[in-house]
Scaffold this motif. Structure first.
Motif, PDB file in Angstrom:
ATOM      1  N   PRO A  94       0.817  -1.222   0.000  1.00 39.59           N
ATOM      2  CA  PRO A  94       0.000   0.000   0.000  1.00 39.59           C
ATOM      3  C   PRO A  94       0.853   1.275   0.000  1.00 39.59           C
ATOM      4  N   VAL A  95       1.977   1.250   0.704  1.00 41.71           N
ATOM      5  CA  VAL A  95       2.868   2.422   0.727  1.00 41.71           C
ATOM      6  C   VAL A  95       3.507   2.616  -0.644  1.00 41.71           C
ATOM      7  N   LEU A  96       3.962   1.537  -1.257  1.00 41.68           N
ATOM      8  CA  LEU A  96       4.544   1.639  -2.601  1.00 41.68           C
ATOM      9  C   LEU A  96       3.527   2.199  -3.589  1.00 41.68           C
ATOM     10  N   HIS A  97       2.300   1.709  -3.529  1.00 42.91           N
ATOM     11  CA  HIS A  97       1.257   2.189  -4.443  1.00 42.91           C
ATOM     12  C   HIS A  97       0.934   3.657  -4.188  1.00 42.91           C
ATOM     13  N   LYS A  98       0.927   4.056  -2.923  1.00 38.91           N
ATOM     14  CA  LYS A  98       0.651   5.461  -2.579  1.00 38.91           C
ATOM     15  C   LYS A  98       1.773   6.363  -3.100  1.00 38.91           C
ATOM     16  N   LEU A  99       3.010   5.948  -2.903  1.00 40.22           N
ATOM     17  CA  LEU A  99       4.153   6.725  -3.395  1.00 40.22           C
ATOM     18  C   LEU A  99       4.113   6.840  -4.922  1.00 40.22           C
ATOM     19  N   GLU A 100       3.698   5.768  -5.568  1.00 46.92           N
ATOM     20  CA  GLU A 100       3.582   5.793  -7.029  1.00 46.92           C
ATOM     21  C   GLU A 100       2.470   6.752  -7.464  1.00 46.92           C
ATOM     22  N   SER A 101       1.332   6.708  -6.773  1.00 46.00           N
ATOM     23  CA  SER A 101       0.214   7.591  -7.132  1.00 46.00           C
ATOM     24  C   SER A 101       0.548   9.059  -6.877  1.00 46.00           C
ATOM     25  N   GLU A 102       1.474   9.324  -5.965  1.00 47.56           N
ATOM     26  CA  GLU A 102       1.910  10.690  -5.666  1.00 47.56           C
ATOM     27  C   GLU A 102       2.994  11.163  -6.638  1.00 47.56           C
ATOM     28  N   GLY A 103       3.398  10.287  -7.549  1.00 44.26           N
ATOM     29  CA  GLY A 103       4.416  10.655  -8.528  1.00 44.26           C
ATOM     30  C   GLY A 103       5.841  10.580  -8.012  1.00 44.26           C
ATOM     31  N   LEU A 104       6.036   9.898  -6.884  1.00 44.91           N
ATOM     32  CA  LEU A 104       7.371   9.800  -6.299  1.00 44.91           C
ATOM     33  C   LEU A 104       8.115   8.557  -6.773  1.00 44.91           C
ATOM     34  N   LEU A 105       7.370   7.585  -7.300  1.00 51.18           N
ATOM     35  CA  LEU A 105       7.951   6.342  -7.808  1.00 51.18           C
ATOM     36  C   LEU A 105       7.479   6.074  -9.223  1.00 51.18           C
ATOM     37  N   VAL A 106       8.315   5.385  -9.965  1.00 50.62           N
ATOM     38  CA  VAL A 106       7.922   4.829 -11.257  1.00 50.62           C
ATOM     39  C   VAL A 106       8.183   3.327 -11.178  1.00 50.62           C
ATOM     40  N   THR A 107       7.434   2.574 -11.954  1.00 52.33           N
ATOM     41  CA  THR A 107       7.615   1.130 -11.948  1.00 52.33           C
ATOM     42  C   THR A 107       7.963   0.635 -13.345  1.00 52.33           C
ATOM     43  N   THR A 108       8.718  -0.433 -13.357  1.00 57.18           N
ATOM     44  CA  THR A 108       9.005  -1.158 -14.589  1.00 57.18           C
ATOM     45  C   THR A 108       8.829  -2.633 -14.275  1.00 57.18           C
ATOM     46  N   THR A 109       8.480  -3.394 -15.280  1.00 52.95           N
ATOM     47  CA  THR A 109       8.292  -4.828 -15.088  1.00 52.95           C
ATOM     48  C   THR A 109       9.293  -5.571 -15.956  1.00 52.95           C
ATOM     49  N   GLU A 110       9.971  -6.528 -15.343  1.00 56.97           N
ATOM     50  CA  GLU A 110      10.923  -7.366 -16.055  1.00 56.97           C
ATOM     51  C   GLU A 110      10.560  -8.822 -15.791  1.00 56.97           C
ATOM     52  N   VAL A 111      10.825  -9.670 -16.751  1.00 55.60           N
ATOM     53  CA  VAL A 111      10.590 -11.103 -16.568  1.00 55.60           C
ATOM     54  C   VAL A 111      11.882 -11.737 -16.074  1.00 55.60           C
ATOM     55  N   VAL A 112      11.793 -12.366 -14.903  1.00 55.38           N
ATOM     56  CA  VAL A 112      12.936 -13.041 -14.292  1.00 55.38           C
ATOM     57  C   VAL A 112      12.481 -14.467 -13.972  1.00 55.38           C
ATOM     58  N   ASP A 113      13.184 -15.454 -14.495  1.00 57.39           N
ATOM     59  CA  ASP A 113      12.821 -16.860 -14.300  1.00 57.39           C
ATOM     60  C   ASP A 113      11.369 -17.124 -14.676  1.00 57.39           C
ATOM     61  N   ASN A 114      10.964 -16.597 -15.811  1.00 59.86           N
ATOM     62  CA  ASN A 114       9.603 -16.756 -16.342  1.00 59.86           C
ATOM     63  C   ASN A 114       8.518 -16.145 -15.460  1.00 59.86           C
ATOM     64  N   ARG A 115       8.895 -15.237 -14.600  1.00 61.33           N
ATOM     65  CA  ARG A 115       7.924 -14.550 -13.740  1.00 61.33           C
ATOM     66  C   ARG A 115       8.118 -13.052 -13.884  1.00 61.33           C
ATOM     67  N   ALA A 116       7.012 -12.333 -13.901  1.00 57.53           N
ATOM     68  CA  ALA A 116       7.089 -10.873 -13.984  1.00 57.53           C
ATOM     69  C   ALA A 116       7.485 -10.326 -12.614  1.00 57.53           C
ATOM     70  N   ARG A 117       8.438  -9.422 -12.623  1.00 56.31           N
ATOM     71  CA  ARG A 117       8.892  -8.789 -11.381  1.00 56.31           C
ATOM     72  C   ARG A 117       8.753  -7.285 -11.558  1.00 56.31           C
ATOM     73  N   LYS A 118       8.063  -6.652 -10.628  1.00 54.06           N
ATOM     74  CA  LYS A 118       7.814  -5.213 -10.695  1.00 54.06           C
ATOM     75  C   LYS A 118       8.886  -4.487  -9.877  1.00 54.06           C
ATOM     76  N   TYR A 119       9.626  -3.617 -10.558  1.00 52.63           N
ATOM     77  CA  TYR A 119      10.669  -2.836  -9.915  1.00 52.63           C
ATOM     78  C   TYR A 119      10.178  -1.418  -9.656  1.00 52.63           C
ATOM     79  N   TYR A 120      10.619  -0.862  -8.535  1.00 49.35           N
ATOM     80  CA  TYR A 120      10.255   0.490  -8.141  1.00 49.35           C
ATOM     81  C   TYR A 120      11.518   1.345  -8.135  1.00 49.35           C
ATOM     82  N   ALA A 121      11.395   2.564  -8.645  1.00 51.85           N
ATOM     83  CA  ALA A 121      12.515   3.516  -8.653  1.00 51.85           C
ATOM     84  C   ALA A 121      11.967   4.906  -8.360  1.00 51.85           C
ATOM     85  N   LEU A 122      12.795   5.743  -7.782  1.00 50.79           N
ATOM     86  CA  LEU A 122      12.384   7.102  -7.460  1.00 50.79           C
ATOM     87  C   LEU A 122      12.376   7.987  -8.701  1.00 50.79           C
ATOM     88  N   THR A 123      11.411   8.873  -8.767  1.00 50.03           N
ATOM     89  CA  THR A 123      11.416   9.930  -9.776  1.00 50.03           C
ATOM     90  C   THR A 123      12.334  11.034  -9.249  1.00 50.03           C
TER      91      THR A 123
END
Length: 117
Positions: free
Chosen positions: A51-80
């Motif tokens: 919930p905190v990650l999603h809130k930070l993302e909705s506030e524009g403080l985080l961006v997410t990218t998705t990468e496939v690792v071992d045939n599974r999607a992994r969501k990465y978080y980074a600061l804007t």
């Protein structure tokens, strides 16, 4: 383990600090970093973390990218760029609060005496 009340009040700053130190992180990685750095005194549940990650993302403080690792999607978080500014401010604010709190707790005039009933 520390009180959930203390963790709840600092989780946002903890996440911001970790992301400021690392280019990007995924949820499980964040929980493991926190546990390791705190010697397992702070254990973040996914119910507290996401919930905190999603809130930070909705506030524009985080961006997410998705990468496939071992045939599974992994969501990465980074600061804007704004997230980096907020992270610096929040860490500074918490450090100042800790100094004040330490001063209060170390005040010899404040004793925690219990009276005998």
């Amino acid at each position: 383990m520390l009180s959930k009340e203390f963790i709840r009040g600092t989780i946002r700053t903890i996440i911001l600090k970790l992301l400021a130190q690392n280019k990007q992180m995924y949820g499980y990685e964040i929980t493991q970093h926190v546990a390791q750095l705190s010697k397992n005194e702070i254990v973040l549940s996914y119910g507290a973390l996401y919930p905190v990650l999603h809130k930070l993302e909705s506030e524009g403080l985080l961006v997410t990218t998705t990468e496939v690792v071992d045939n599974r999607a992994r969501k990465y978080y980074a600061l804007t760029s704004e997230g980096k500014k907020v992270a610096k401010a929040k860490v500074s604010e918490l450090q100042e609060f800790n100094k004040i709190l330490t001063s209060i707790l170390n005040d010899s005039k404040l004793s925690l005496k219990t009276s005998a009933a």
